[in-house]
Design a protein around this motif. Sequence first.
Motif, PDB file in Angstrom:
ATOM      1  N   LEU A  60      45.208  -2.813 -66.263  1.00  0.00           N
ATOM      2  CA  LEU A  60      45.641  -3.511 -65.060  1.00  0.00           C
ATOM      3  C   LEU A  60      44.536  -3.484 -64.008  1.00  0.00           C
ATOM      4  O   LEU A  60      43.962  -2.442 -63.722  1.00  0.00           O
ATOM      5  N   THR A  61      44.247  -4.651 -63.434  1.00  0.00           N
ATOM      6  CA  THR A  61      43.248  -4.761 -62.375  1.00  0.00           C
ATOM      7  C   THR A  61      43.917  -5.271 -61.097  1.00  0.00           C
ATOM      8  O   THR A  61      45.032  -5.797 -61.131  1.00  0.00           O
ATOM      9  N   SER A  62      43.219  -5.127 -59.985  1.00  0.00           N
ATOM     10  CA  SER A  62      43.743  -5.635 -58.718  1.00  0.00           C
ATOM     11  C   SER A  62      43.940  -7.151 -58.788  1.00  0.00           C
ATOM     12  O   SER A  62      44.918  -7.687 -58.250  1.00  0.00           O
ATOM     13  N   LYS A  63      43.031  -7.837 -59.457  1.00  0.00           N
ATOM     14  CA  LYS A  63      43.126  -9.287 -59.582  1.00  0.00           C
ATOM     15  C   LYS A  63      44.378  -9.692 -60.357  1.00  0.00           C
ATOM     16  O   LYS A  63      45.094 -10.625 -59.983  1.00  0.00           O
ATOM     17  N   GLN A  64      44.656  -8.970 -61.457  1.00  0.00           N
ATOM     18  CA  GLN A  64      45.856  -9.274 -62.248  1.00  0.00           C
ATOM     19  C   GLN A  64      47.113  -8.946 -61.451  1.00  0.00           C
ATOM     20  O   GLN A  64      48.084  -9.705 -61.469  1.00  0.00           O
ATOM     21  N   ALA A  65      47.105  -7.806 -60.729  1.00  0.00           N
ATOM     22  CA  ALA A  65      48.267  -7.428 -59.922  1.00  0.00           C
ATOM     23  C   ALA A  65      48.520  -8.460 -58.828  1.00  0.00           C
ATOM     24  O   ALA A  65      49.673  -8.791 -58.528  1.00  0.00           O
ATOM     25  N   GLN A  66      47.444  -8.980 -58.247  1.00  0.00           N
ATOM     26  CA  GLN A  66      47.591 -10.004 -57.206  1.00  0.00           C
ATOM     27  C   GLN A  66      48.221 -11.272 -57.781  1.00  0.00           C
ATOM     28  O   GLN A  66      49.111 -11.879 -57.165  1.00  0.00           O
ATOM     29  N   ALA A  67      47.791 -11.659 -58.973  1.00  0.00           N
ATOM     30  CA  ALA A  67      48.369 -12.844 -59.618  1.00  0.00           C
ATOM     31  C   ALA A  67      49.851 -12.640 -59.910  1.00  0.00           C
ATOM     32  O   ALA A  67      50.673 -13.550 -59.702  1.00  0.00           O
ATOM     33  N   LEU A  68      50.201 -11.430 -60.369  1.00  0.00           N
ATOM     34  CA  LEU A  68      51.612 -11.129 -60.637  1.00  0.00           C
ATOM     35  C   LEU A  68      52.414 -11.129 -59.335  1.00  0.00           C
ATOM     36  O   LEU A  68      53.559 -11.593 -59.292  1.00  0.00           O
ATOM     37  N   GLY A  69      51.813 -10.605 -58.260  1.00  0.00           N
ATOM     38  CA  GLY A  69      52.486 -10.591 -56.963  1.00  0.00           C
ATOM     39  C   GLY A  69      52.720 -11.997 -56.427  1.00  0.00           C
ATOM     40  O   GLY A  69      53.789 -12.295 -55.873  1.00  0.00           O
ATOM     41  N   MET A  70      51.740 -12.859 -56.587  1.00  0.00           N
ATOM     42  CA  MET A  70      51.884 -14.248 -56.146  1.00  0.00           C
ATOM     43  C   MET A  70      53.004 -14.942 -56.919  1.00  0.00           C
ATOM     44  O   MET A  70      53.844 -15.643 -56.336  1.00  0.00           O
ATOM     45  N   GLU A  71      53.025 -14.743 -58.219  1.00  0.00           N
ATOM     46  CA  GLU A  71      54.074 -15.351 -59.055  1.00  0.00           C
ATOM     47  C   GLU A  71      55.449 -14.809 -58.668  1.00  0.00           C
ATOM     48  O   GLU A  71      56.424 -15.566 -58.576  1.00  0.00           O
ATOM     49  N   PHE A  72      55.527 -13.494 -58.426  1.00  0.00           N
ATOM     50  CA  PHE A  72      56.789 -12.853 -58.051  1.00  0.00           C
ATOM     51  C   PHE A  72      57.283 -13.405 -56.711  1.00  0.00           C
ATOM     52  O   PHE A  72      58.466 -13.717 -56.544  1.00  0.00           O
ATOM     53  N   ALA A  73      56.382 -13.549 -55.747  1.00  0.00           N
ATOM     54  CA  ALA A  73      56.756 -14.033 -54.412  1.00  0.00           C
ATOM     55  C   ALA A  73      57.194 -15.494 -54.455  1.00  0.00           C
ATOM     56  O   ALA A  73      58.190 -15.876 -53.815  1.00  0.00           O
ATOM     57  N   GLN A  74      56.465 -16.330 -55.186  1.00  0.00           N
ATOM     58  CA  GLN A  74      56.812 -17.742 -55.266  1.00  0.00           C
ATOM     59  C   GLN A  74      58.165 -17.959 -55.935  1.00  0.00           C
ATOM     60  O   GLN A  74      58.911 -18.864 -55.561  1.00  0.00           O
ATOM     61  N   LYS A  75      58.480 -17.087 -56.885  1.00  0.00           N
ATOM     62  CA  LYS A  75      59.751 -17.234 -57.596  1.00  0.00           C
ATOM     63  C   LYS A  75      60.930 -16.715 -56.783  1.00  0.00           C
ATOM     64  O   LYS A  75      61.995 -17.358 -56.755  1.00  0.00           O
ATOM     65  N   ASN A  76      60.755 -15.601 -56.112  1.00  0.00           N
ATOM     66  CA  ASN A  76      61.895 -14.918 -55.492  1.00  0.00           C
ATOM     67  C   ASN A  76      62.026 -15.126 -53.986  1.00  0.00           C
ATOM     68  O   ASN A  76      63.078 -14.837 -53.423  1.00  0.00           O
ATOM     69  N   PHE A  77      60.958 -15.606 -53.323  1.00  0.00           N
ATOM     70  CA  PHE A  77      61.025 -15.885 -51.881  1.00  0.00           C
ATOM     71  C   PHE A  77      60.525 -17.298 -51.596  1.00  0.00           C
ATOM     72  O   PHE A  77      59.637 -17.495 -50.754  1.00  0.00           O
ATOM     73  N   PRO A  78      61.046 -18.293 -52.292  1.00  0.00           N
ATOM     74  CA  PRO A  78      60.518 -19.651 -52.122  1.00  0.00           C
ATOM     75  C   PRO A  78      60.792 -20.202 -50.732  1.00  0.00           C
ATOM     76  O   PRO A  78      61.816 -19.913 -50.122  1.00  0.00           O
TER      77      PRO A  78
END
Length: 499
Positions: free
Chosen positions: A97-115
């Motif tokens: 796991l890298t910071s870049k991958q975690a950031q991508a997962l965070g962006m996907e999580f936010a777009q899905k759950n806090f649209p």
Amino acid sequence: MAVIKHIAIKNSNYDAAYDYLTTKHDEFTSKPILDENGKRIPRESFIIEGINCDPTSFGRECEVLNLRYGKNKKSSEIKAHHYIISFDPRDRDDNGLTSKQAQALGMEFAQKNFPGHQTLVCTHPDGHNSAGNIHVHIVINSVRAFDVTRQDFMERPGDSLAGHKHHVTKDFLEYLKSETMLMCQKEAFYQVDLLNPAKVRITDREYWAQRRGHAKLDAEAALSPTPDKLPKKYETEKGFLRRVITDTMLDSQSMDDFQKKLFEKYGIEVHESRGSISYLTPDRQKPIRGRSLGTDFEKDFIQRFIVSQQNSYRKPSGKRPDLTAPAQESIGKITDISTCEKAQQSPAYATVVNRSNLQKMAATTNFLVSNRLSSDELESLRASSKAHVKETHTALKETEAKLHKIDKMYKARLTLLKNKNVYKQFLESPNRKKFREEHSAEIMLYEAARRELQELTGQKKFPFLKNIKAERTALYQQKHAQYEAYSEARAHDISVGLK
């Protein structure tokens, strides 16, 4: 294990959120750390992005939206919501796991759950305690900026409409926990069950109280001329309760006996109400509920534990006994004062060691008598326990070695597929030299990945990506199961207390 937590923000200064994410702050007070010129110090490493806003103007854009809809005028209103997803430190080392991958997962999580919300997503590579836990901060304006398609997790009619506020309910938090678990399962990360109560429940308040207590003890020890006489470990009130409850459970024959001994030894009263118990210490007026300590300190568990204690540690019958973690604290090896330098230098410390030795000897004798074991039988149990730990550890290491190889194959196969078309065009090009110069990076990656796959598989024909991925997923699941088995074996190892 990835966890998610929520913080409600009532501060009307939205810029404070951006400043916290991008500049250094004191971990205990959350106040900014300033340089010699009184200016904020930027964090050494972070990734920050905005959704429906520019991160640098997040505060101003939120204020404009609030004015448009006439929201967040009162100081008591929640202006923003702060979610933090913290990944297991092992995911960085074991799963890449890298910071870049975690950031991508965070962006996907936010777009899905806090649209529809103005959102900051920021990844930090480490936590307060320098444990290596990469974590993602998601900060949203409490007012939705845009209309969005209604989703199943939305509970109110206005949850999909612009100008309506974000609501956090118990069901929504449960949903976010399940989403976090699904994300980790998909990425083959370490994960625990977030939907069931924890065996040992430590809140943020207790965690920080313990951190501050440790820091205070360290500061006092640094200034004290006799640091050896100071406590080595800070213990919160709830931490003390967990310890003495566990010790008392080990020495109890029934629930009544448990309550009696807890009161006689520590002055702690046990109150029961509607099947639940709470603990009242001598210096408190309000009792502490068992469920606030964790499920291992509630009535049902204590009763089951005491009953199981009556049937545990019988004479060996060829089957390895179920040795529980708390039991290992009831026995221990004595310290040889003649070889203990600290005891030789300090008579006070020698007294403490002697007292500890007597307690251990008495506890070990009681352990042997109450469980009908001889010294030889105890040694046999220790040997069996240690062998089981070694066996589970060996199996875990073998799986990790296989995973290391399959991970390399997976990454190489992905690289091969990504650059396949370019390499095909290279082979078909009438001027390969010129084509290679124009696409040197893609061709070099393709050829390096092909060589690595040939070395890993020993074949020129490589397995399909879906087959590698299926094997990789199965190995990760096997590794997680073996890690839990190894952790359980370590926790149950009766020899730990005797090393």
